[in-house]
Design a protein around this motif. Structure first.
Motif, PDB file in Angstrom:
ATOM      1  N   ARG A 400       0.840  -1.214   0.000  1.00 33.05           N
ATOM      2  CA  ARG A 400       0.000   0.000   0.000  1.00 33.05           C
ATOM      3  C   ARG A 400       0.863   1.247   0.000  1.00 33.05           C
ATOM      4  N   SER A 403       2.316   1.923  -3.366  1.00 31.57           N
ATOM      5  CA  SER A 403       1.354   2.475  -4.332  1.00 31.57           C
ATOM      6  C   SER A 403       1.157   3.969  -4.120  1.00 31.57           C
ATOM      7  N   PHE A 413       0.608  -1.485  -8.095  1.00 28.66           N
ATOM      8  CA  PHE A 413      -0.805  -1.743  -7.827  1.00 28.66           C
ATOM      9  C   PHE A 413      -1.127  -3.222  -8.011  1.00 28.66           C
ATOM     10  N   ASN A 432      -7.606  -2.533  -7.413  1.00 28.10           N
ATOM     11  CA  ASN A 432      -6.187  -2.259  -7.616  1.00 28.10           C
ATOM     12  C   ASN A 432      -5.626  -2.985  -8.834  1.00 28.10           C
ATOM     13  N   LYS A 435      -6.503  -0.698 -11.569  1.00 26.92           N
ATOM     14  CA  LYS A 435      -5.579   0.436 -11.652  1.00 26.92           C
ATOM     15  C   LYS A 435      -4.294   0.029 -12.374  1.00 26.92           C
TER      16      LYS A 435
END
Length: 465
Positions: A400, A403, A413, A432, A435
Motif C-alpha cells: 500500500r 502504491s 498496484f 487495484n 488500476k
C-alpha cells in the motif's frame, strides 16, 4: 515596417552569427540619420529606464549633428559605434546594435524564408545540446556540470533532466557558469527547482510595457530527483552574464550555493530584438530583474562571489571546497541511512495492525527520499513478507505504501492487489488490479497482458463467492 522579436535575459550573447554580406558602399548620411531616428524612437517607447532613454536620445542627436558618425564607412563599424555611444549614457551591457542576424535574416514573409529560418533554429538547438558542454563525476563523488547557456525551456528541459539524473548520486555538485553568456529565465527557474525542496520565490522581472511584474518561483515538480540538501558550488567569471548571473544571484541570495570565482559582468535587464531597417537591429532592454530578498539586482555591479579566486585557480579551488563538503555530506547521509534502516526494521518488527499502515508509509517515504530504498526494493521487501515470512498483513501495508509513493507505476498496484487478495479483500483487490491495467495501458507497459489476466482471475473469484 518595424519587426520586433522578444528575447529574454542574455540572448544577445548566445553566439549568433552575423549575415555574411559583401562590403557595402560607404553608408549614406541619410541612412545613418534614419537609423538613429528609429533607434531613439524605439528607446523612448520601450527602454526600461525612460529617463535614460531621453538622455540617450539627446546624446545621439548631438553626436549626429556634430558629425561624429560621418566617417563611418560600413554597417558593422556604424553598429559598433552606435552601441558604444548608447552604452556611454546608460551603462547597460544588454543594449546592442548589430547587423540583422542570420537566425532570422532580412524581413521576408515568404514560406521559403520562414522554413529556412525554422530549419536553422532546429539545427542550432541540436548542436547546442541544451547549453551543456560537459557533465561528469569528479574525484570525491563531486558532480560537475559545465553549462554554456540557458536555452528556451522546451528545448533544454530534457537535457537538464538527463544531467541531473547523472548527478543525483553525487555528494556535492559544481555548476560551471564561467563561459555562460545567458539565455532565458524559464530555464534558470527550472534548473534552480532541482535544488530546493519547497516552493521558493527566486526572482521577479519588471516590464515597462504594461507596468507589470512577473514572478518566477521554483517549479512544484521536476522530472528527476530534487536535491535540496546537496552542497552546491557555482563557478563564475567576468564572462558570466545575464541569465547565468541570475542563477548565481538566486542561489546566493537564497543561501543555497557557494559562489567561487570572479565578479560577473553585470547585466540584469532582459531585452527585445527590434529591427531598425533591412541592415541593422537593436536589442533594447524592456525589463529589469528584482530579487525578492535584496529588492535589487546585479545590473552594473555584477554578482560578487563568496570565494574570490584568480581565473586560473577557480576550478581547482571550487573542487577542493566541494570535495570537503562532499565528504561531510556523504558521512552524514550514511549515518542518516543507518538510522532510517534501524527505524524501518523496528517498525516492521513491531507492526501494529491498527495503526501501523501510516507509520510504515512515513518511514518508507523517508527511506525513499534519502535514497535508501526505491520502489523496486520496497516491492521485493513486500514479497519477502508475503511469501517467505508469511506475514500477509505487513506485506499488504508495504505494498500500500509503495502504491502511494509511486502512483504512476502499474506493477505496484498489481502487487498491492495480490496481497489484498491473499488477505481475502477481493473487492479491493479487483480495484487495484484495474488500476494496474489502466496505468499499463496508458504507459504501454510490457506486462499489460499479465495484469489483465490477474484482473480477470480476481473478477472470477468475486463472482464465485
Amino acid at each position: 515596417m518595424i519587426r520586433t522579436v522578444t528575447i529574454l535575459i542574455g540572448c544577445a550573447l548566445l553566439g549568433w552569427c552575423s549575415i555574411a554580406q559583401a562590403q557595402e558602399a560607404t553608408l549614406s548620411d541619410a541612412f545613418k540619420e534614419s537609423t538613429i531616428v528609429e533607434l531613439t524612437a524605439r528607446m523612448n517607447d520601450f527602454y526600461v529606464e525612460p529617463d535614460l532613454a531621453v538622455k540617450t536620445s539627446q546624446h545621439l542627436k548631438e553626436r549626429l549633428e556634430a558629425g561624429h558618425f560621418k566617417e563611418v564607412a560600413d554597417a558593422d563599424a556604424f553598429a559598433e559605434l552606435l552601441t558604444k555611444e548608447v552604452r556611454s549614457i546608460s551603462k547597460d551591457k544588454h543594449l546592442l546594435i548589430r547587423r540583422v542576424t542570420q537566425a532570422r535574416g532580412p524581413i521576408s514573409n515568404s514560406t521559403e524564408g520562414f522554413l529556412e529560418r525554422h530549419r536553422n533554429a532546429i539545427a542550432r538547438d541540436r548542436e547546442n545540446a541544451g547549453g551543456i558542454k560537459a557533465v561528469k563525476i569528479l574525484e570525491g563523488n563531486v558532480g560537475y556540470l559545465d553549462l554554456r547557456s540557458f536555452p528556451q525551456l522546451h528545448v533544454a528541459r530534457e537535457y537538464a533532466d538527463g544531467c541531473m539524473k547523472l548527478l543525483s548520486g553525487a555528494d556535492a555538485i559544481m555548476i560551471d557558469l564561467r563561459e555562460n553568456g545567458g539565455g532565458y529565465p524559464e530555464m534558470v527557474q527550472y534548473l534552480c527547482s532541482y535544488f530546493f525542496g519547497q516552493r521558493v520565490h527566486l526572482n521577479s522581472l519588471y516590464w515597462r510595457e504594461g507596468d507589470r511584474t512577473q514572478e518566477f518561483w521554483t517549479f512544484e515538480q521536476v522530472a528527476g530527483k530534487q536535491l535540496p540538501d546537496v552542497p552546491l558550488f557555482v563557478l563564475t567569471s567576468e564572462r558570466t552574464f545575464s541569465a547565468a548571473e541570475e542563477f548565481s544571484y538566486n542561489m546566493q541570495s537564497q543561501k543555497r550555493a557557494t559562489l567561487v570565482g570572479q565578479t560577473t559582468r553585470g547585466g540584469a535587464n532582459p531585452g527585445r530584438i527590434m529591427q531598425l531597417n533591412e541592415t541593422l537591429e537593436a536589442i533594447i532592454p524592456v525589463g529589469k530583474a528584482v530579487n525578492p530578498i535584496t529588492k535589487t539586482n546585479w545590473e552594473g555591479t555584477g554578482v560578487v562571489p563568496d570565494v574570490k579566486t584568480s581565473p586560473d585557480e577557480t576550478l581547482e579551488a571550487a573542487h577542493q571546497l566541494a570535495k570537503a563538503a562532499a565528504l561531510k555530506y556523504g558521512t552524514d547521509q550514511k549515518q542518516n541511512r543507518e538510522d532510517l534502516s534501524a527505524r524501518l526494521v523496528a517498525s516492521l518488527d513491531a507492526f501494529d495492525t491498527e495503526t501501523g499502515d501510516e507509520s510504515l508509509y512515513e518511514i518508507l517515504r523517508q527511506c525513499e527520499q534519502h535514497g535508501l530504498l526505491d520502489r523496486e526494493v520496497i516491492n521485493i521487501i513486500g514479497y519477502e513478507y508475503l511469501m517467505n515470512f508469511k506475514q500477509n498483513r505487513v506485506a499488504e501495508a508495504i505494498f500500500r505504501a509503495n502504491s502511494l509513493l509511486s502512483p504512476e507505476v502499474a506493477n505496484v498496484f498489481d502487487s498491492y492487489a495480490e496481497a489484498l487478495a491473499m488477505n481475502g479483500k477481493m473487492d479491493e483487490a479487483v480495484k487495484n488490479y484495474q488500476k494496474a491495467v489502466d496505468i499499463a495501458k496508458s504507459t504501454h507497459a510490457p506486462e499489460l497482458q499479465l495484469f489483465e489476466e490477474n484482473l480477470e482471475r480476481a473478477r472470477q473469484q468475486v463472482k464465485q463467492k
